[in-house]
Design a protein around this motif. Structure first.
Motif, PDB file in Angstrom:
ATOM      1  N   CYS A  61       0.818  -1.092   0.190  1.00 33.84           N
ATOM      2  CA  CYS A  61      -0.065  -0.019   0.001  1.00 33.84           C
ATOM      3  C   CYS A  61       0.769   1.347   0.176  1.00 33.84           C
ATOM      4  CB  CYS A  61      -0.741  -0.030   1.254  1.00 33.84           C
ATOM      5  SG  CYS A  61      -2.213  -1.133   1.323  1.00 33.84           S
ATOM      6  N   GLY A  62       2.102   1.206   0.212  1.00 29.78           N
ATOM      7  CA  GLY A  62       3.176   2.339   0.152  1.00 29.78           C
ATOM      8  C   GLY A  62       3.522   2.844   1.549  1.00 29.78           C
ATOM      9  N   PHE A  63       3.392   1.878   2.566  1.00 30.95           N
ATOM     10  CA  PHE A  63       3.808   2.126   3.989  1.00 30.95           C
ATOM     11  C   PHE A  63       4.693   1.347   4.308  1.00 30.95           C
ATOM     12  CE2 PHE A  63      -0.271   4.102   2.968  1.00 30.95           C
ATOM     13  CZ  PHE A  63      -0.089   5.621   3.179  1.00 30.95           C
ATOM     14  N   ALA A  64       5.350   1.732   5.315  1.00 31.31           N
ATOM     15  CA  ALA A  64       6.036   0.735   6.380  1.00 31.31           C
ATOM     16  C   ALA A  64       5.105   0.484   7.521  1.00 31.31           C
ATOM     17  CB  ALA A  64       7.439   1.406   6.660  1.00 31.31           C
ATOM     18  N   PRO A  65       5.456  -0.715   8.376  1.00 29.95           N
ATOM     19  CA  PRO A  65       4.441  -0.675   9.660  1.00 29.95           C
ATOM     20  C   PRO A  65       4.803   0.144  10.481  1.00 29.95           C
ATOM     21  CG  PRO A  65       5.456  -2.972   8.659  1.00 29.95           C
ATOM     22  CD  PRO A  65       6.042  -1.926   7.928  1.00 29.95           C
ATOM     23  N   ALA A  66       5.927   0.509  10.509  1.00 35.47           N
ATOM     24  CA  ALA A  66       6.546   1.506  11.669  1.00 35.47           C
ATOM     25  C   ALA A  66       5.694   2.996  11.574  1.00 35.47           C
ATOM     26  CB  ALA A  66       7.797   1.856  11.568  1.00 35.47           C
ATOM     27  N   GLU A  67       5.193   3.107  10.263  1.00 32.88           N
ATOM     28  CA  GLU A  67       4.352   4.423  10.027  1.00 32.88           C
ATOM     29  C   GLU A  67       2.969   4.229  10.453  1.00 32.88           C
ATOM     30  OE1 GLU A  67       5.333   6.629   6.160  1.00 32.88           O
ATOM     31  OE2 GLU A  67       5.825   4.363   5.734  1.00 32.88           O
ATOM     32  N   LEU A  68       2.452   3.083  10.928  1.00 35.78           N
ATOM     33  CA  LEU A  68       1.317   3.189  11.399  1.00 35.78           C
ATOM     34  C   LEU A  68       0.807   3.906  12.504  1.00 35.78           C
ATOM     35  CD1 LEU A  68       0.617  -0.813  11.032  1.00 35.78           C
ATOM     36  CD2 LEU A  68      -0.322   1.018   9.471  1.00 35.78           C
ATOM     37  N   HIS A  69      -0.423   4.579  12.501  1.00 42.45           N
ATOM     38  CA  HIS A  69      -0.687   5.668  13.556  1.00 42.45           C
ATOM     39  C   HIS A  69      -1.553   5.187  14.658  1.00 42.45           C
ATOM     40  CE1 HIS A  69      -2.111   9.426  15.435  1.00 42.45           C
ATOM     41  NE2 HIS A  69      -3.270   9.323  14.739  1.00 42.45           N
ATOM     42  N   GLY A  70      -2.582   4.350  13.950  1.00 42.50           N
ATOM     43  CA  GLY A  70      -3.741   3.629  14.940  1.00 42.50           C
ATOM     44  C   GLY A  70      -4.168   2.580  14.545  1.00 42.50           C
ATOM     45  N   VAL A  71      -4.999   1.766  15.341  1.00 42.61           N
ATOM     46  CA  VAL A  71      -5.815   0.725  15.034  1.00 42.61           C
ATOM     47  C   VAL A  71      -6.940   0.706  15.466  1.00 42.61           C
ATOM     48  CG1 VAL A  71      -5.727  -1.894  15.005  1.00 42.61           C
ATOM     49  CG2 VAL A  71      -3.609  -0.887  15.042  1.00 42.61           C
ATOM     50  N   LEU A  72      -8.025   0.502  14.510  1.00 42.41           N
ATOM     51  CA  LEU A  72      -9.399   0.455  15.143  1.00 42.41           C
ATOM     52  C   LEU A  72      -9.734  -0.994  14.712  1.00 42.41           C
ATOM     53  CD1 LEU A  72     -10.385   3.743  13.215  1.00 42.41           C
ATOM     54  CD2 LEU A  72     -10.327   3.606  15.473  1.00 42.41           C
ATOM     55  N   ILE A  73     -10.408  -1.562  15.980  1.00 39.52           N
ATOM     56  CA  ILE A  73     -10.875  -2.816  15.969  1.00 39.52           C
ATOM     57  C   ILE A  73     -12.129  -3.048  16.004  1.00 39.52           C
ATOM     58  CG2 ILE A  73     -10.751  -4.972  17.237  1.00 39.52           C
ATOM     59  CD1 ILE A  73      -8.003  -4.254  16.351  1.00 39.52           C
ATOM     60  N   THR A  74     -12.816  -3.513  15.040  1.00 39.99           N
ATOM     61  CA  THR A  74     -14.364  -3.498  15.164  1.00 39.99           C
ATOM     62  C   THR A  74     -14.715  -4.397  16.340  1.00 39.99           C
ATOM     63  OG1 THR A  74     -14.296  -5.589  13.593  1.00 39.99           O
ATOM     64  CG2 THR A  74     -14.361  -3.468  12.499  1.00 39.99           C
ATOM     65  N   HIS A  75     -14.072  -5.737  16.510  1.00 37.26           N
ATOM     66  CA  HIS A  75     -14.674  -6.529  17.712  1.00 37.26           C
ATOM     67  C   HIS A  75     -13.483  -7.355  18.295  1.00 37.26           C
ATOM     68  CE1 HIS A  75     -15.350  -8.954  14.187  1.00 37.26           C
ATOM     69  NE2 HIS A  75     -15.594  -9.904  14.872  1.00 37.26           N
TER      70      HIS A  75
END
Length: 362
Positions: A61-75
């Motif tokens: 997708c053009g990103f590195a895992p270290a760039e992740l800002h947040g995670v929204l968990i549906t359940h």
């Protein structure tokens, strides 16, 4: 490894993360670009191959895992929340979940070793499961197996997702919709932005988790509780505990479907299968399915039955004899959730007597 990645346009991607030894095949983890960096919606199952696929997908997708800002968990289920701990370790990202499911995660982490196996055995015995079905569970407990279960290694969320909340995602408009039923804290996430294709017939896109799927009816069973909080004896039943406080997962699910139907998004991006349109039509199908199932259960309850006997008599996607061992446990939980709905509606009642609980039409 070449991951299956789909560009849904407008800064939205999906990554097919495999679920080991599961007919669902994979979880669709969605990546949403924001002004502060990419945010994941769900993470996938905690498995080395799943993690490798997720990392490769983020990279595609053009990103590195270290760039992740947040995670929204549906359940809280492990095919959605399982890799959250690894994501946090790799990126420092915050993790958000509805408080009701965060409570399940916390109780899961704090539960005594083997407690979930004790609870499952007690619940199945109360539901009328035969000794040959209970024997493997009792043997596993006696041998010290079952001391861990999916979800114990998942990260404890550090943010709540509030119902109706416009989430703090700079550059995006994402609103949380609380949709309990599949779990007590399940949420859908409504991307309140015009569809990039200009598609008519609805507004925005809905990340639906497991609440709304194009060709599968989500499992609706009794809510899990590793500490047996719903029933101090750890053996939940359609009438335990007493009163209006009894959780009604099927009632919750049907109410949640109505809210999603009124929302009428232009497109649904679920966590399994594929993206689809006509959310309103799918909602109608699911409501009709459960109404028909409740009608058939009332007919079956013309004679007293235990939840196990009821599950055996219900219609599934294959004959009861072909349903795998673990799936029978899920089927019984679904039968109990439908029974609980009938009990709360005054259409079924418990038959007095000792031994496994039995129910009949009221």
């Amino acid at each position: 490894m070449t991951p299956q990645v789909t560009d849904h346009k407008g800064g939205v991607w999906s990554i097919a993360v495999p679920i080991p030894d599961n007919p669902l095949g994979h979880t669709l983890v969605h990546l949403l670009e924001t002004d502060r960096g990419p945010v994941l919606i769900d993470t996938g199952w905690d498995d080395p191959d799943s993690w490798t696929t997720l990392v490769a997908g983020i990279t595609a997708c053009g990103f590195a895992p270290a760039e992740l800002h947040g995670v929204l968990i549906t359940h809280h289920h492990p095919d959605h929340h399982g890799l959250s701990g690894k994501v946090r370790e790799a990126s420092g990202a915050w993790i958000a979940m509805h408080a009701a499911d965060t409570a399940v995660v916390r109780r899961t982490r704090e539960a005594e070793p083997g407690r979930w196996l004790d609870q499952l055995t007690a619940r199945l015995a109360a539901a009328g499961a035969p000794d040959e079905h209970l024997a493997p569970l009792r043997e596993a407990r006696a041998q010290g197996r079952g001391r861990t279960f999916p979800g114990q290694g998942a990260a404890l969320p550090d943010r709540d997702i509030g119902p109706g909340e416009l989430l703090d995602l700079p550059g995006r408009r994402v609103r949380a919709l609380w949709t309990p039923g599949h779990t007590p804290g399940h949420v859908c996430l409504h991307l309140e932005e015009e569809h990039p294709s200009g598609r008519a017939g609805g507004f925005g896109r809905l990340f639906s988790g497991d609440h709304l799927l194009p060709g599968i009816t989500p499992h609706i069973g009794l809510y899990e509780d590793p500490k047996g909080a719903e029933d101090p004896k750890g053996a939940q039943g359609p009438e335990a505990p007493e009163g209006d406080a009894v959780p009604d997962p099927l009632g919750d699910y049907l109410d949640s479907l109505e809210r999603v139907g009124k929302l009428a998004p232009a497109e649904v991006l679920p966590a399994h299968q594929h993206a689809f349109t006509d959310a309103v039509g799918r909602v109608r199908e699911l409501i009709a399915h459960h109404e028909e199932r409740l009608r058939r259960l009332r007919e079956l309850l013309r004679e007293p039955r235990t939840p196990w006997q009821l599950a055996m008599a219900m219609e599934w996607n294959r004959p009861w004899e072909q349903i795998p061992y673990a799936s029978r446990n899920i089927a019984v939980s679904e039968a109990e959730a439908h029974l609980r709905r009938l009990v709360k509606q005054g259409q079924a009642e418990r038959v007095p007597g000792a031994g496994p609980v039995r129910y009949q039409a009221a």
